[in-house]
Design an enzyme around this catalytic site. Sequence first.
Site, PDB file in Angstrom:
ATOM      1  N   GLU A 280       8.317   1.877  -2.231  1.00 29.60           N
ATOM      2  CA  GLU A 280       6.951   2.192  -1.989  1.00 29.60           C
ATOM      3  C   GLU A 280       6.914   3.716  -1.929  1.00 29.60           C
ATOM      4  O   GLU A 280       5.975   4.485  -2.284  1.00 29.60           O
ATOM      5  CB  GLU A 280       6.342   1.153  -0.958  1.00 29.60           C
ATOM      6  CG  GLU A 280       4.688   1.287  -0.917  1.00 29.60           C
ATOM      7  CD  GLU A 280       4.080   0.106  -0.108  1.00 29.60           C
ATOM      8  OE1 GLU A 280       4.675  -0.904  -0.286  1.00 29.60           O
ATOM      9  OE2 GLU A 280       3.020   0.521   0.364  1.00 29.60           O
ATOM     10  N   CYS A 300       1.718  -5.463   1.324  1.00 30.70           N
ATOM     11  CA  CYS A 300       2.634  -6.438   1.801  1.00 30.70           C
ATOM     12  C   CYS A 300       1.984  -7.524   2.669  1.00 30.70           C
ATOM     13  O   CYS A 300       2.478  -8.560   2.985  1.00 30.70           O
ATOM     14  CB  CYS A 300       3.717  -5.738   2.993  1.00 30.70           C
ATOM     15  SG  CYS A 300       3.221  -4.507   3.951  1.00 30.70           S
ATOM     16  N   GLU A 367       2.943 -15.854 -10.143  1.00 34.07           N
ATOM     17  CA  GLU A 367       3.728 -14.895 -10.496  1.00 34.07           C
ATOM     18  C   GLU A 367       5.160 -14.782  -9.869  1.00 34.07           C
ATOM     19  O   GLU A 367       6.090 -14.203 -10.270  1.00 34.07           O
ATOM     20  CB  GLU A 367       3.008 -13.571 -10.377  1.00 34.07           C
ATOM     21  CG  GLU A 367       2.463 -13.181  -8.968  1.00 34.07           C
ATOM     22  CD  GLU A 367       0.913 -13.490  -8.833  1.00 34.07           C
ATOM     23  OE1 GLU A 367       0.577 -14.445  -9.522  1.00 34.07           O
ATOM     24  OE2 GLU A 367       0.406 -12.836  -7.830  1.00 34.07           O
TER      25      GLU A 367
END
Lengths: 673, 632
Positions: A280, A300, A367
Amino acid sequence: MKNQNTVIIDGREIPIEGERNLLEVIRKAGINIPTFCYHSELSVYGACRLCMVDVEGRGLVSSCSTPPEAGMKIRTNTEEIRSMRKITIELLLANHDQNCPTCPKNTMCQLQNLAKNLGIKKVRFKNTAARAPIDDTSLSIVRDPNKCILCGDCVRMCSEVQGVGVIDFAYRGSESMVVPSFKKNLDSVECVYCGQCSRVCPTGALTPKPETDLVWKALDDKKKIVVAQIAPAVRVAIGEMFTLQPGVTTTGQIITALRSMGFDKVFDTSFTADLTVIEEGNEFLQRVIKGEKLPLFTSCCPAWVKFAEQYYPGYLKNLSSCRSPQQMFGSLTKEMLSMELGVKKEDIVVVSIMPCTAKKYEAKRPEFKKSGVWDIDHVITTQELGTMIGEAGLCFTDLEPGSFDMPFGFKTGGGIIFGNSGGVSEAVLRFVTEKVPGAKTDSYEFTQARGQEGIRELTVTLNGRTVKMAIVNGLGNAKKIMERIKNKEAEYDFVEVMACPGGCIGGAGQPVYHDNRVRGKRTKGLYENDRMLQLHRPQENPYIVELYKKSLEAPGSQKAHNLLHTHYKARKRIFKEGVTISGTSGTTVPLEVSICFGTSCFLKGAQNLLHQILEYIKTVDIADKVEVKASFCFEKCDSGPMIRVGDVVIEHATFDKVRAAMETALAGAHGNK
Amino acid sequence: MRTHELDLDRIKEDYLKKQDKVSRRVIVCAGTGCVANGSLPVYEEFVTTLMKHNIRVAVELKTEEEDVYVSKSGCQGFCQMGPLVTILPERILYTKVKKEDVEEIISATLIGGKAVERLLYTDSNTKKKCKGVNDIQFYKKQHRFVLKECGIIDPEDVNEYIAKDGYRAARKACLEMNAESICKEILDSGLRGRGGGGFPAGRKWDITRVQKNAKKYVICNGDEGDPGAFMDRSVMEGNPHSVIEGMIIASCAIGADEGVVYVRAEYPLAVKRMRKAVLDANKIGILGKNIFGSEHSFTLNVMEGAGAFVCGEETAMIASIEGKRGMPSPKPPFPAQSGLWGKPTVINNVETLATVPLIIKMGAKEYRKLGTAGSPGTKTFALTGHVVNTGLIEVPFGTTLREIVNNIAGGVTDDKGMISNEGFKAVQIGGPSGGCLVDEHLDLAMDFDSLKKAGAMVGSGGLVVMNKRTCMVSIARFFMQFTQNESCGKCVLCREGTKQLLNLLDDIIEGRATDETLALLEQLAYAVQKGSLCGLGKTAPNPVLSTLKYFRKEYEAHIKDKYCPTGQCKALAKFSINAAQCKGCTLCARKCPVGAISGEKAKPHVIDQKKCIKCGACVAACKFGAIGGGAK
């Protein structure tokens, strides 16, 4: 002396020191007035009627809603008050599911406590309510209306603090119920699964959904390799279930307990937290250099992600594409461990131990399933782990501390502070200040990122470039920040959002607590963990350095992208796509014509336009090139009817405008062929 | 929309000029009660029939000469005798007028100048015919003060209201008085809230006046929810402008520029009339900016409730207006400090507001001459129950119960409608929040304080007279069921407490009560009364506690003897055959659906109590009146 700013409570003189109501003064005096519907974080509700006290000259008043005035003479436990409290509890018990031993809140339920403390020996009233069905459709939270005492804490928490408002009172009087809209199930409405409703629920009406049975099953299965990851926030809170103080770190005991229960590997989520910082942090720096997609929002917190998908889909491109540490861990473990141990991915079971209810939902997002194998198989909360430890018969506080397995058990302080609000931001700062030349600070600590307030701002300078950061906890505060950003009242480069007050340490899966000071203690515990470690900057984690060298190549690489990044889905409408009215079976990609069928556009003639367009398509015989859809609201109701032809959005649409746009688009398509 | 400067005197002059041209006026009562009884067809019939007679008819006053003006009015008060028709100038009152009677009225009265005897009211005591309101006991003994124009004027004609000196008090308040002096006048008048609370209106206004806030609101509480109460409804339907005028004066008193009239949705006629009145007031400039050319502006919105009794409570009403669930909030903060949208708000009852213009016009000192020292003025009551005359009445405070029951209502009746001099048992006053008054209170000078001392309350003005055949336990249950249904559900004591109180009352009525029931009932009732969040819960146990106070023996009979002294509670009825009167015809035994009656032909029969389901079929069948049940 007597006429100072004091009140007299049961004969004792107590000073007024800025308390908002009598209840706070009385509790300060050490008298524990019972309440259900009073929460210092929520608006005053005044419904439970337990906090009544006698004020001389005024009679009985509810202490939660009466401001203190100098000279008041208060009595808190007259016979009348005691009798009324008893009757109130009896009335609640009359229509309550009194099966305490099988209730998830057994020994932690405030109704149970009060019945005990008030010495209720008999419930003199009849049960009149019909049994309502339990809603356990969501992955994260279970609703049992039979245990609801209608205190309204969940309603106000969801609406006032989290800004979502998914549940509210419906019906009247004794038919009242707390339900999602139209009595739908939780998984069909906009619940983001943060679970704060269950955190404030005094009884077992709202509880995190348990999965321990499934975990036991995996542990008993000899064929499976069962791997645990422990989130930072768990280790400073689970001790509370075993009479330890909040904030006391019990990592070692947790590890031993897990091994004792049969876990094959015990790892630390803080490791992948370190990894998240690298990915990140790099993502952030890229964006700063390119000057695009700022601010970057952290990703997160799964409740925040769903919140953003539902209410701010236009900002999804700003969300960091990084997965959360939990999910990074899942994909990494399944990939690496299967190779290392020579085991099939299906035979590895990853169990996350989280302070969070939303993580249960996150783990099952489609996903995060690769070739039929989930990255994370089960998520259990801190509370559930405590229960399993009890089931296993272990004396938690007597256990010898154990240590994590490697390599995913090694972390720096930057990873561990993720559990606090401001932790991610501070960790990212520890990374970028070293990455950017000339920005390194002497101390690794960035205390400006720390604190309890819901919205905090800080500025740092990186090589001449000022970076503005915002740290938010509580989704209602997230809404405020988003509105400021949308209205251009504020500009940030980096925004950290945690749904739970105080960050993950305040998550709904943590042990039940009633004193808000507990959160501060847990927060302090994590910063102490950070101090006690040898390394504090995530980039110094040698196992992470090795991970990149051996497998991931570099942050943001294709490999990293496959394993550690994700994408988001706009959830503002039930379907994003709309309803196809006339599709094509042609092989070329058709021109999509979407007509808004929201009420306003409908009233402005959208249906007529649809007929005209369909006629036109038939007349000029382009049915194989055009797909017509009825879409949901474009949200530009003043400019309706709204029609989209390909990429062009037409306001105040008329048939001529649409036909012209269609001709242009189709000609263009032709031209390109 | 103002086409000319607002000149009240000119409007009055114009109206009176037109009125002078009219020789006669027919006023057909169009209050909800008479409308339900068919007064609108009567109105239509008057218009068409007069035209057929070639008499010039006006349905609204115009400048041309007209002979007869036929208009509708709000409630004329004598609801039991409707449809009511008043003929001016003689002030003749015709009762129970049907469409078919119109022709006779026109020829006999309007053309011939004589009254139609059979349509006049007959005094139940003297049996004499009464020509008009001045002869009818029901009216004579009242003091129609707030209701003075209600029943005469056309509620949809703002000009008539102005012709009767309407809106002059509002003008005085806007031009000649300031906020402080208005509050002082109302305070000095001693006007107390007519919605039930009895709080001094002037003090409420003054507290709101001194709040420092640019935005304030005035709300009219038209959510009259008490079952059987129709006082506010009649004022809103019959004289809506009086309410608007009161609100304008209130807005001047506290510094508000916006107001809301909250009318319960179950009053569609009141909503319609209030809306029209607001529209008309806007048109001529009585509402809007710079009223009467002063600095003061005031706009009004009429809003409908949605069927919740609890929304009559001020904080719940505020929540409802704000679009939220109608649930009360704890007080403090009081609406005077933080009300609608968090701003200082005055909420007053319809009757209170309708009284305000009268006080400003006559002055506080003059107003105080009516009523008692602690409760000046008059009070409207909805008088119903076992009496000869029911309807809408208005009396000064200090009137005794005996005067109302005997003089105005014409006396207590028995179940067959005959006057029964010893028939008085009790009066329920104040609806579901109120208590009962009994024999010892008949000579009590009724006002807020004296009733409170007697353990009852004025409430909003519902008065139900009950004869000796009324079971007081059932009455308590009736009101408790209402309150339970209307409980919003927020606070535990009201939500669960009223439900359990209802359970206990059902146990008593259906014969399941035990020795503990009464003690538990009392304990719970006190807890609900002391601990509930809002007035609904706090007053819900009043009927129970009040009936317990005066009729404890009746409760005990239900509980200990499983017997209902008035015979109303079917579950406790005990049917038995009087052997002396029984002829043994076997008819009852054959009618009994469960075969509970046995006996030989021509010999007295017997009912098996264990089998009896108390359906009463035997009582109905017996031709000799040999079967009795229940009543002593």
